[in-house]
Design a protein around this motif. Structure first.
Motif, PDB file in Angstrom:
ATOM      1  N   PHE A 425     -25.412  -4.431   7.565  1.00 60.60           N
ATOM      2  CA  PHE A 425     -26.373  -3.336   7.429  1.00 60.60           C
ATOM      3  C   PHE A 425     -26.412  -2.495   8.706  1.00 60.60           C
ATOM      4  CE2 PHE A 425     -28.936  -6.362   4.495  1.00 60.60           C
ATOM      5  CZ  PHE A 425     -28.033  -6.143   3.479  1.00 60.60           C
ATOM      6  N   VAL A 426     -26.329  -3.171   9.850  1.00 62.89           N
ATOM      7  CA  VAL A 426     -26.301  -2.445  11.125  1.00 62.89           C
ATOM      8  C   VAL A 426     -25.067  -1.559  11.201  1.00 62.89           C
ATOM      9  CG1 VAL A 426     -26.189  -2.690  13.633  1.00 62.89           C
ATOM     10  CG2 VAL A 426     -27.607  -4.257  12.293  1.00 62.89           C
ATOM     11  N   LYS A 427     -23.925  -2.095  10.786  1.00 62.53           N
ATOM     12  CA  LYS A 427     -22.673  -1.331  10.826  1.00 62.53           C
ATOM     13  C   LYS A 427     -22.741  -0.102   9.930  1.00 62.53           C
ATOM     14  CE  LYS A 427     -19.138  -2.630  12.407  1.00 62.53           C
ATOM     15  NZ  LYS A 427     -18.450  -2.331  13.686  1.00 62.53           N
ATOM     16  N   SER A 428     -23.451  -0.228   8.790  1.00 60.30           N
ATOM     17  CA  SER A 428     -23.548   0.916   7.874  1.00 60.30           C
ATOM     18  C   SER A 428     -24.339   2.067   8.481  1.00 60.30           C
ATOM     19  CB  SER A 428     -24.193   0.485   6.549  1.00 60.30           C
ATOM     20  OG  SER A 428     -25.549   0.111   6.746  1.00 60.30           O
ATOM     21  N   CYS A 429     -25.125   1.785   9.530  1.00 57.33           N
ATOM     22  CA  CYS A 429     -25.902   2.835  10.191  1.00 57.33           C
ATOM     23  C   CYS A 429     -25.131   3.506  11.330  1.00 57.33           C
ATOM     24  CB  CYS A 429     -27.207   2.255  10.751  1.00 57.33           C
ATOM     25  SG  CYS A 429     -28.323   1.580   9.512  1.00 57.33           S
ATOM     26  N   GLN A 430     -24.010   2.920  11.723  1.00 54.67           N
ATOM     27  CA  GLN A 430     -23.269   3.462  12.860  1.00 54.67           C
ATOM     28  C   GLN A 430     -22.546   4.754  12.478  1.00 54.67           C
ATOM     29  OE1 GLN A 430     -20.665   0.356  14.242  1.00 54.67           O
ATOM     30  NE2 GLN A 430     -22.322  -0.816  15.217  1.00 54.67           N
ATOM     31  N   ALA A 464     -24.239  -6.832  20.336  1.00 54.98           N
ATOM     32  CA  ALA A 464     -24.027  -6.698  21.775  1.00 54.98           C
ATOM     33  C   ALA A 464     -22.548  -6.620  22.129  1.00 54.98           C
ATOM     34  CB  ALA A 464     -24.680  -7.869  22.503  1.00 54.98           C
ATOM     35  N   MET A 465     -21.682  -7.137  21.258  1.00 53.17           N
ATOM     36  CA  MET A 465     -20.245  -7.047  21.529  1.00 53.17           C
ATOM     37  C   MET A 465     -19.771  -5.604  21.430  1.00 53.17           C
ATOM     38  SD  MET A 465     -18.957 -10.436  19.455  1.00 53.17           S
ATOM     39  CE  MET A 465     -17.266 -10.209  19.990  1.00 53.17           C
ATOM     40  N   ASP A 466     -20.456  -4.774  20.630  1.00 53.44           N
ATOM     41  CA  ASP A 466     -20.099  -3.357  20.519  1.00 53.44           C
ATOM     42  C   ASP A 466     -20.785  -2.522  21.594  1.00 53.44           C
ATOM     43  OD1 ASP A 466     -18.540  -3.921  18.284  1.00 53.44           O
ATOM     44  OD2 ASP A 466     -20.179  -3.520  16.871  1.00 53.44           O
ATOM     45  N   TYR A 467     -22.015  -2.891  21.959  1.00 52.92           N
ATOM     46  CA  TYR A 467     -22.772  -2.110  22.946  1.00 52.92           C
ATOM     47  C   TYR A 467     -23.356  -3.069  23.995  1.00 52.92           C
ATOM     48  CZ  TYR A 467     -22.497   1.265  19.135  1.00 52.92           C
ATOM     49  OH  TYR A 467     -22.059   2.083  18.139  1.00 52.92           O
ATOM     50  N   PRO A 468     -22.530  -3.638  24.840  1.00 49.27           N
ATOM     51  CA  PRO A 468     -23.039  -4.625  25.812  1.00 49.27           C
ATOM     52  C   PRO A 468     -23.941  -4.013  26.874  1.00 49.27           C
ATOM     53  CG  PRO A 468     -20.733  -4.113  26.232  1.00 49.27           C
ATOM     54  CD  PRO A 468     -21.067  -3.449  24.945  1.00 49.27           C
ATOM     55  N   SER A 469     -23.791  -2.754  27.137  1.00 43.15           N
ATOM     56  CA  SER A 469     -24.591  -2.125  28.193  1.00 43.15           C
ATOM     57  C   SER A 469     -25.716  -1.263  27.651  1.00 43.15           C
ATOM     58  CB  SER A 469     -23.675  -1.266  29.090  1.00 43.15           C
ATOM     59  OG  SER A 469     -23.023  -0.265  28.319  1.00 43.15           O
TER      60      SER A 469
END
Length: 544
Positions: A425-430, A464-469
């Motif tokens: 679901f998170v990926k569908s919002c990207q 977090a693996m996609d946006y660690p910072s």
């Protein structure tokens, strides 16, 4: 058990060996002489059947009825000729009743069940139907009309029913009832011997010009259930090839009439209990309740639409006090709710399905339900493009996914990866931007506040693996860990957690209800006050 085996062997011998041989041992009477075997029941002239004092006995042929005189309109010579025919066939009053019973028994127990509900394109089905029709042509004078029509309706033998109705024209009781039904002023109450006349009457109902007469027939059809099956009423009202896209004004009128028939039949208090336990019939009624073919928008049509939707709600919604009267197909009701775009009701039905082993043990249903939950979540997430995200739907989907995963009675137990579903679901919002989208952050904020902490933490680890910072990561983790601590405190009991719970109550200004507990714990809380406060806030640090 021994007795049951003997009964089965006796029935098998009777149906497969004895009766076929016996049927060939005599010459059957033709249809025209059915009045010899089934004498006419006299009724008071000028009155209705209901007021004539007639007491039916399931259209059965008894020895008493066999000994009654005939009411043929012919003279003495004609009646003497008929008696002579019976004497030639060696059929006295007793053997007449036994003969009719055995022939009806063979037809309803051997020929009709063999028709079943097989595909009409199957060659064997045509052979079995043709065999049954030939039997009616040969031995029809002996058949009990009511029983044979009921059994034929159970297997939906259309052509056999048509043949039986052709036979009914030679039945004295059928002719008497037909005359009574044709009198508009008569009040007719249903009894089983009226079935053939009612069937003949409703087959020509579309040619009846008066709406009052049509409505009266619908009321009789309700009384005739379960002898008269709903599919027969539907066929009489709508025909075989009714489609809403190619319907005329007359079709719409009969469509409305059929719906009113179902509404009377399935009424929660005044309808038939057996009909309300027919899940397929209840589902059809619900489908028609949401199917509005009228394009008018006047007050009458709006009131009708409101009533139809109320009928659907009283069956589909668990909050309705009437839903318990019905045998509901929850999976079908869920799909109908989705078609009607009532997603809250659909999710409530899914929740009810997950409480029933009837549905959780069916892998196909659970798999389709999981797909529907995904689609509903994606649909709720897509609303961010034009308006705010539908948080109510998303909260229910999150809860149902966890319930499905933790349901030990489900065949899907342990196979639903909740964190993987949430991350999808998170990926569908990207989107293609370098950082997380606004919709993505909105959903993650909902997730960390509503989902079980362990699933929220697993989802955040993947994100977090996609946006660690990302600057939002630590606040999200802070919320999840704080909720996890509170969640653990409410579910576990230990000395340390008891002190944490007491300190939390003190920090929120909630006075203890136990003076003894206050005296015991006051010293510990005073010494460690700052530590517990920081732990509750999620700010405690540990030096290694």
């Amino acid at each position: 058990v021994r007795g049951n085996e003997n009964a089965l062997l006796a029935a098998h011998f009777l149906i497969n060996d004895a009766l076929p041989a016996w049927l060939k041992s005599f010459r059957p009477l033709p249809w025209e002489q059915r009045r010899i075997l089934w004498p006419k029941i006299r009724s008071t002239s000028g009155t209705s059947l209901a007021s004539a004092g007639y007491n039916p006995s399931d259209d059965g042929l008894t020895l008493d009825s066999m000994s009654t005189g005939f009411t043929s309109s012919g003279g003495l010579k004609h009646r003497k000729d008929l008696r002579q025919q019976i004497e030639d066939l060696e059929l006295n009053a007793e053997t007449r009743a036994e003969t009719c019973f055995l022939i009806t028994f063979y037809f309803t127990q051997e020929l009709l069940p063999s028709i079943g509900v097989t595909d009409s394109d199957n060659e064997d089905a045509f052979v079995r139907v043709d065999k049954a029709i030939k039997f009616v042509k040969t031995y029809g004078a002996y058949l009990t009309l009511h029983l044979t029509l009921v059994c034929a309706a159970m297997v939906k033998a259309h052509t056999v029913i048509d043949e039986l109705l052709a036979l009914a024209k030679y039945d004295p009781r059928h002719r008497e009832v037909s005359k009574d039904l044709s009198k508009a002023s008569n009040l007719v109450l249903y009894d089983s011997t009226m079935l053939s006349a009612i069937l003949s009457r409703i087959q020509g109902m579309r040619n009846e010009p008066k709406s009052k007469r049509r409505q009266d027939m619908m009321n009789i059809c309700v009384l005739a259930y379960p002898d008269l099956r709903p599919w027969q009423v539907r066929q009489a009202c709508l025909g075989e090839d009714f489609t809403s896209s190619h319907s005329t004004s007359s079709d719409l009128e009969f469509h409305k009439m059929y719906y009113e028939y179902l509404s009377l039949l399935l009424h929660p208090w005044e309808g038939h209990d057996a009909a309300r336990q027919d899940a397929e019939l209840v589902t059809e009624w619900c489908r028609l309740s949401l199917e509005d073919l009228s394009t008018d928008n006047n007050d009458e049509d709006q009131a009708r639409r409101k009533q139809r939707r109320s009928n659907f709600q009283q069956v589909a919604s668990r909050s309705s006090s009437d839903h318990r009267y019905y045998n509901r197909d929850l999976f079908s009701l869920m799909k109908l709710s989705i078609q009607d775009k009532d997603y809250d009701l659909a999710l409530d039905i899914v929740d009810e399905m997950l409480d029933s082993t009837k549905y959780t043990s069916d892998k196909t249903i659970i798999s389709e339900t999981l797909d529907i939950l995904r689609k509903l979540a994606e649909n709720a997430l897509s609303l961010h493009e034009t308006s705010s995200m539908n948080e109510s739907i998303l909260q229910k989907v999150l809860r149902l996914l966890e319930k499905m995963a933790l349901n030990s009675s489900s065949d899907f137990y342990g196979s639903v990866d909740v964190s993987a579903e949430l991350f999808s679901f998170v990926k569908s919002c990207q989107n293609s931007e370098s950082g997380p989208s606004e919709a993505e952050l909105l959903f993650l904020n909902l997730l960390v506040h509503q989902s079980t902490p362990v699933y929220a933490l697993q989802t955040l680890a993947r994100w977090a693996m996609d946006y660690p910072s990302s600057p939002c990561l630590m606040p999200f983790l802070h919320i999840v860990l704080q909720r996890g601590t509170q969640h653990g405190i409410t579910r576990e009991i230990s000395g340390t957690l008891l002190r944490v719970r007491y300190a939390r109550a003190q920090a929120q200004g909630i006075s203890s209800q136990s003076e003894d507990l206050h005296l015991t714990m006051s010293t510990v809380v005073e010494n460690d006050k700052n530590v517990w406060r920081r732990m509750l806030d999620g700010n405690v640090t540990i030096e290694k």
